[in-house]
Design an enzyme around this catalytic site. Sequence first.
Site, PDB file in Angstrom:
ATOM      1  N   CYS A 340       0.836  -1.186  -0.037  1.00  0.00           N
ATOM      2  CA  CYS A 340       0.052   0.152  -0.044  1.00  0.00           C
ATOM      3  C   CYS A 340       0.777   1.418   0.030  1.00  0.00           C
ATOM      4  O   CYS A 340       0.431   2.410  -0.143  1.00  0.00           O
ATOM      5  CB  CYS A 340      -0.951   0.025   1.446  1.00  0.00           C
ATOM      6  SG  CYS A 340      -1.853  -1.646   1.331  1.00  0.00           S
ATOM      7  N   ASP A1306     -43.394 -16.675 -36.929  1.00  0.00           N
ATOM      8  CA  ASP A1306     -44.201 -16.347 -37.857  1.00  0.00           C
ATOM      9  C   ASP A1306     -45.764 -16.614 -37.429  1.00  0.00           C
ATOM     10  O   ASP A1306     -46.538 -15.869 -37.661  1.00  0.00           O
ATOM     11  CB  ASP A1306     -43.954 -17.109 -39.062  1.00  0.00           C
ATOM     12  CG  ASP A1306     -44.613 -16.529 -40.272  1.00  0.00           C
ATOM     13  OD1 ASP A1306     -44.356 -15.270 -40.704  1.00  0.00           O
ATOM     14  OD2 ASP A1306     -45.650 -17.183 -40.796  1.00  0.00           O
TER      15      ASP A1306
END
Length: 1906
Positions: A340, A1306
Amino acid sequence: MKHVSAPPPVLDELLKTTALSKAIKFDLPITAPYHAPHLYTAENVNTILCGVDDVVATTIIPIVSSSTGTVVTSATFRDALRVAVEACLQLMIRSDLIAPGIASHVQHADGFAIRHIATAPDGLALAVQTALSQAGGRSQSGRVNAPDQNDTTSIPNALSTPRAKAKIAILSMSGRFPQAPSMEAFWHVLENGIDTHELALASRWNTRTHVGDLSLKELPKNTSGTGFGCWLHDAAQFDARYFNMSPREAPQVDPAQRLALLTATEALEQAGIVPGRTSSTQKDRVGVYFGSTSNDWMETNSAQNIDTYFIPGGNRAFIPGRINYHFKFSGPSYTIDTACSSSFTALHLACNALWKGEVDTAIVGGTNVLTNPDMTVGLDRGHFLSRTGNCSTFDDGADGYCRGEAVATLVLKRLDDAVADKDPVQACILAIATNHSAEAASITRPHVGAQQDLFASVLADAGVKHTDISYCEMHGTGTQAGDAGETTSVLQSLAPIEPPNAVRKQHQPLYIGAAKSNVGHGEAAAGVTSLAKVLLMLKKSTIPPHCGIKTKINHKLPDLPSRNTAIAMEAVSWPRPVNGKRQVLLNNFSAAGGNTALILEDAPEVPTLDVPDIRQCHLVAVSAKTPASLENNVKNMLAWLDEKSDASNLTLARLSYTSTARRIHHPHRVMINATSLDSVKASLRTALDLKKGSSRPKGTPRFVFAFTGQGAQYAGMGADLFAQFTGFRADISRYDQICRQLNFPPVRQLFEDPTTFCDATPTTLQLAMVCFQMALYRMWVTLGVTPSAVVGHSLGEYAALYAASVLTQADVINIVGSRAQLLEKHCEQGSHTMLAVRSNAEDLEAALGPSGLTYELSCHNGRESVVLGGTKSQIETIRPTLQRSRMSNRVLEVPYAYHTSQVEPILASLAAVARGVHFAKPAIPVISPAFGTVLTQSEDFGSDFIVKHCRNKVNMLGALQAARQMSLLDEKMMGIELGPEPVVIKMVKEVAGPAFQTFASSRKDEPALNILASALSAFYTAGTDVKWTAYHADFPSAQVVLELPAYAWDLKEYWIQYVNDWSLRKGDAPLVIERTTLEGTCIHKVVSNSLGVSGGELLVEADLSREDLHPMVQGHKVYGVPLCTPSVYADIALTIGEYAKQFSGEGSTKLGVEIANMNIQSALVATSDGKPQMLRTHASYDAKQKSLYCTFSTLDDAGKVKEQHSNCLIKLFDVEAARTALKSSAPAIKSRISILQLQLNEFGNTFRYSKAMIYKMVGQLADFDPKYRALEEITLDSDALEALGRVNFTKVSAEGKFHTNPAYIDALSQLGGFVMNGNEGVDLDKELFVNHGWASLKLLEAIDPTKTYTTHVKMTEGTDKLWTGDITILDGEAVVGVFGGVALQGVPKRLMSYIVHAASKRTNGVAPRTAGEPQTQRVTAPEVVSAVVKTTTKQLVTQAPVEDRSITTAISIISQESGVEAADLTDDTSFDDIGVDSLLGIMVSSRIRDELGIDVDSAAFLEVRTVGSFKTFLRGLTGTTEQFTTVTKTVTKEITPTELRESSFAQSAVAGDSFGVWTNVLAILAEESGIDVSDLTGDTYFSDIGVDSLLSLVVVSRLRDEFDLDLPEQSLFIDYPTVASLKARITGCTRSPSVFSDSDATTDVPSVFSPSLEVETTSEDFQPLAFSKKEALVAVAEVALTPLEKADPFMSIGLASYVESLQRHQPHGPYHLAGWSAGGVLAYAVAQELMATGEEIATLTLIDSPPPTDGLDRLPRRFFDHCSAVGIFGGEMSAINPSNKRAKLPEWLMPHFEATIELLHDYCAPPMPLTTNAPKKINLIWAGGCAFGGKYAPLPPASMVGEDTEGMKFLTEQRTDFGPDKWTDLFPGRHIDIDVVEGEHHFSMMRGKGAQQLGGFLRKTLGLLA
């Protein structure tokens, strides 16, 4: 041993002398002229000491002079320094006196010790030690070395701080932070207390799979308990072109590395760092230090498909390394990993390096981009992370930290260096230190004691009291124990409660805070993120609110109020103390135990300078690497100027300084020369409008320096430069000193006081002139402008010799001064004079020769400019004669007649002076008017040169022409006059050409600074690297760096998505994983796929003829034509949408696929011939909208899109949300269904129809294939147009692999069509309704073929007979889907028939031609004719307008369909008036497409509203113009086959394997680099697109493997840096065969003719060009040029093809070459190419060809358009191709014209050498007329200045000079025969009567006439 110093050439000559040839000698590393009394004076010494105060000081340690050996006695420090400076510069080192002098000084001391400190050479040290021993000294053993001095180019000033104690200045900072892509955006986050945490972005990983369920006892493998983070949303964005990175490499490069490049560049720019500008920014003195603690990208993203750039792209060591590589910094680069605290540790190392002198500039940063979910899992499992959100620093409920992303970079220098370099300083680091928490209970926990020790250390090192710290930026990760521990250590150190004297007073509050509560824990970038926050706080004078306390303050913290400490819960004002500084402690610690802290304070206040900037004009620069960035940079500058108009520190001078001296400059450039900020803004807006800078200079311009001759001096010349430029003043002062040392009169006073000019002697004036010119030369060189050649007129040639390094400054002054004094001594002033005459030498001789008048020609300055010399009486005598001959003339104000017999008395003495001068070899060519040629060797100079220079005439014209012939001078160069007035440069321009740009250095009555600004502006935009620091050096008030807008990046997204959650399965046994696939019945092949999280495209294809798909696309037959239903498109789209769900970041089960905006554009007819018929689907993914745009198109046989049939939008939607919405509408639908069912039992118009009846009812409209018949029954209310249906799929075949069977889709959508076509009100004999798509299709669940579904619809009418309705799909009571907005269009039956059958013809018949599509030109060889051929000659009688057949047919169609007589369809007839609406427009356009093959959009009838405008529109599509018929009488003539063959031109087609290979090479380059082929233009530099050594290896390897091309791996792209140069190399490697005609190879006189147009071989117009049987006229057709090839080098491609074609016909010469127009240029080039191979050229004929001395000018588009419009191309050219009179021009013609000109644009032909194989006869044939001289309308004036080029005037203006023009420059010393084709212009001279004249001229040239 003696030390000798001299200029290197002089020293070399000295060492070669006999006396020294055998001496032992070695070089010393001394390169400055020390100990040279002839060079330095007391004035120089005073200049050096001018900054030293004359303070009284006592010498403590005696100083012994190195020149006298005596002790220096001085009363002041300044006196002591004077002695030292004089010893260095003026006095000889007397080593023989030093040792005795020291011994003499100490000999009276009572015993002394001798200790040798090694600071002097060993020999001198030994001598001193020996002398001291003899004087009684005692030697001590051992030797002490002098302190080690670290090399540095910094020279500390008298007030500088010792390096080890220097403050470290932070010059600038740039960063990317969560929700903040800039520093200002970061401040917005801070000052508004924004908490940026959110769930992980989809581009990182899927939180649904990688975040475990916290309710479980144990989290699943490799999952974390949190998905939160603070993310960079734009991490994928990068400007690859700026950093020379290819699109292939860029995605493989870690985003952290990419963002480090961006932020480092921004930080350097804001700091005003230009590498190499100052001593502290030398590239070897810059170091890069970055903190980074993970390799996420290469572990997770790029590792999924490891490629070439895996290592350099992913390894974190390359983060700083890439910055060094890009900027070419050669200092150290470090990547630091201390977890860090990585970035603060990197900062610590950088500060240490600065303090130790290892570097002078440091670039420091930290990176943290999170793409590996494993790290988050590990941190979560290690209890580091909060599971509730962001870092809750100081909160009582703080439970860990939240991971954050950030990349930030700052630039550091030692403060002294920063101040010296005028750098901006944001803050200063006073101290920084690092230690380790060795005593901590755990390695991951900090230790309070260790931190307190660290704070005490940095406070002591900085010399700062703890109470002076007013703010502490805490590490503040957000854990209760961690926050409490850190706060305790900080407060114990900064705000103790005892002892009393350490307690903070009321006016000394301490604030604490932490950036992590806003943007999370940046881990490796945490330190620099905190630093960025504090820098912004100092800048804004505000402490932002702390947002970490969500509940209440941590109860474990020490009592803050008692320590006068606070946490800012809202913004707190934090002003800088008056005459003081704010000081801050920043703390950063590491999970690995390290702690780093630093003390920061305000930057020193910059004193305000009251010195005004006297410059009137200021230069403002804006540059970029790409045109897009340049445009945005200009816009940003404009916006910034508007915003900062009232800023106190903004001045025009500072804007100029910042934008020029403090910026790295790029190829695309705009420069503004302005006098105010308002004029800057106006000019920037103009630059935007004109797109200035959009094209980059092709290279750095070359300069010719021209030095003015005698007579141009005036009082005050150079005075302003002397007053305003230190360097110029120093040079003049030095020359003045040399003059005095050489016993010449001083010259400085002429520049200081113009009034002294009047009393100056000729010697003084001449010396002042050359000194002025030499100073100007040094000024230009200091500014970065250097010559490639020099020329000087008369006296100016001496200064030119200095510029060329032939003479030194002292030698120039010596020769000029001696020459002038000799003139004064031996020649009478005023007895002679000189006369400038506007005439050429020949006309002058003609005018004066017969009169017998005496004169001498002194100077030949130009074609119409000469200077005469003689006595005053001679000159006065000849002037009347000149005036009578209308020759303007002017007497020059000179004391002597230079370059005449008057100067002869001084020549012997002058030669003696010159013999003492050393002449060096010229560093650059000297264009010498004294000899009328170019001099390049040292042998060209000597005493003889000086004598002839004085006596010979000045042949400026001859010298410049020689330079032009040697290619040392051309009009692309720039010229600068170095002298009082621009005189000579005009002479240079006359020879160089009209485009030659000229600039002055000085003009009378014009400020020199204005002249300088104008010149530098032009040089900069042309590509010169101007040294702007030198330009601004003498204007200190301007030297303030402004915070200008950051560079406008040309950003694109580069990202490799982590996919398939493979990190969750590490170590698991291999699984068979079912992947989402695309292939199926409706998708047969994936052509390309770049879909990803950030976007991309997908291309798939299906063969409609394949047996599994073919039945599906023939399901509906309308009028017997099988049409593909939209349901096929829907299945494809659903499949693609299902596949794309994986990139959405959402769970696949949560999302559904919606097919929206299905738009049917044209019918798709399936063929039945069994041939492949490809349907292509293109899908483009918009990641932000989570949608894909799809198009469906059929392809032609070549794989190109033939017709687009449909498009739609695929959307991803939340299934549950949609289910909820539909559930709310279900009751209403069910109610309507119930009502319809009830109406069946009542009297009304509602009926139920069975399946058989349904399909029979619409049978006359459409025949449904059985697989599409799934409607079992419908209930129809004909009045309400509402129906419900029952759909069952049990009889529909389930074969095939679909997402949703098209038959199902369809059938579910059929109800709307049956309502509209089956209701009682419809008349299907007149009108029917066709499916136009739908607005939305949503299926909430998969269709189950075993179920029966109910559908419901109600149709409503819209506009233009378009009906829409929503079809709801129900499974029992549940709504499972909806077709929203099903659209049916009412269409007349006959129109539908047209549409369907036209579509069928397009598919099965000959496809109609699309307007504008290029047509293939077929070139055929002449047929063998065995019978008599009849030719016709048509003689014009009258002309009448006639319509093109396509126009008349179209009008006929409109007439038939509208019912209006064709005769009534006049041009002004309105379609609105005759009822041509959108439907009739569809019918008309359909018939035009069907019958004429012209693709007319039906929408055209809505836009083109009259018949006349429709005709114009149609002509635009067909490429025709309004035509006229010619009424003629015809004369027939018979020609025998032999005559025909002898009169024809044989065409040659150039074809070549080389171009095929090149195409493949381009493909490999595009594939490996990621650059589109269309972007690989000829001028593209490979370095700009990221082709580096790695990619070079890949490309070269593939070329070797695939094409057997053996190319150098390491140097290919270095040797051939551009696409054009590589193409020349590749095509040169491979053979380019040509097909040549079978003309009679035994002919006596073969000729080559190069026409630019296609010629029909049977044209009688060309009969006059035919020769007799034994003579052949052979035509080599020009290389077919295309825009892709237009930028290629001429010699390597086109020329090679011509030569090869020619030698196939005739292997060896002598050759007879000819060419018309640009073909003449080609013939000239072919001749030179053949000559270079030893071939002989017999004749060369140039037919109305422009001389290519400077390339051919580009012709504007309007020229071609005008020629087409007035009939030149449609008329004259049709005569060349009589079988196609008045026809549309061939598609290839215009591109060929343009490409030919582009090819020759940069071809600057070299002069043809006069060799034995050069042409024996050169013939130039001009056209006598001009096409625009009356026959055709003249070209309208240009709309833009500069649009009309000189080259265009060659074709548009009547020629008045029929001489050789500039062709004479290309045939030096050669005679050129000239003929004129009278009465014909450029375009007509090749046919008819023009050809008759031309044929005669050709025969004469070839010697075929008696």
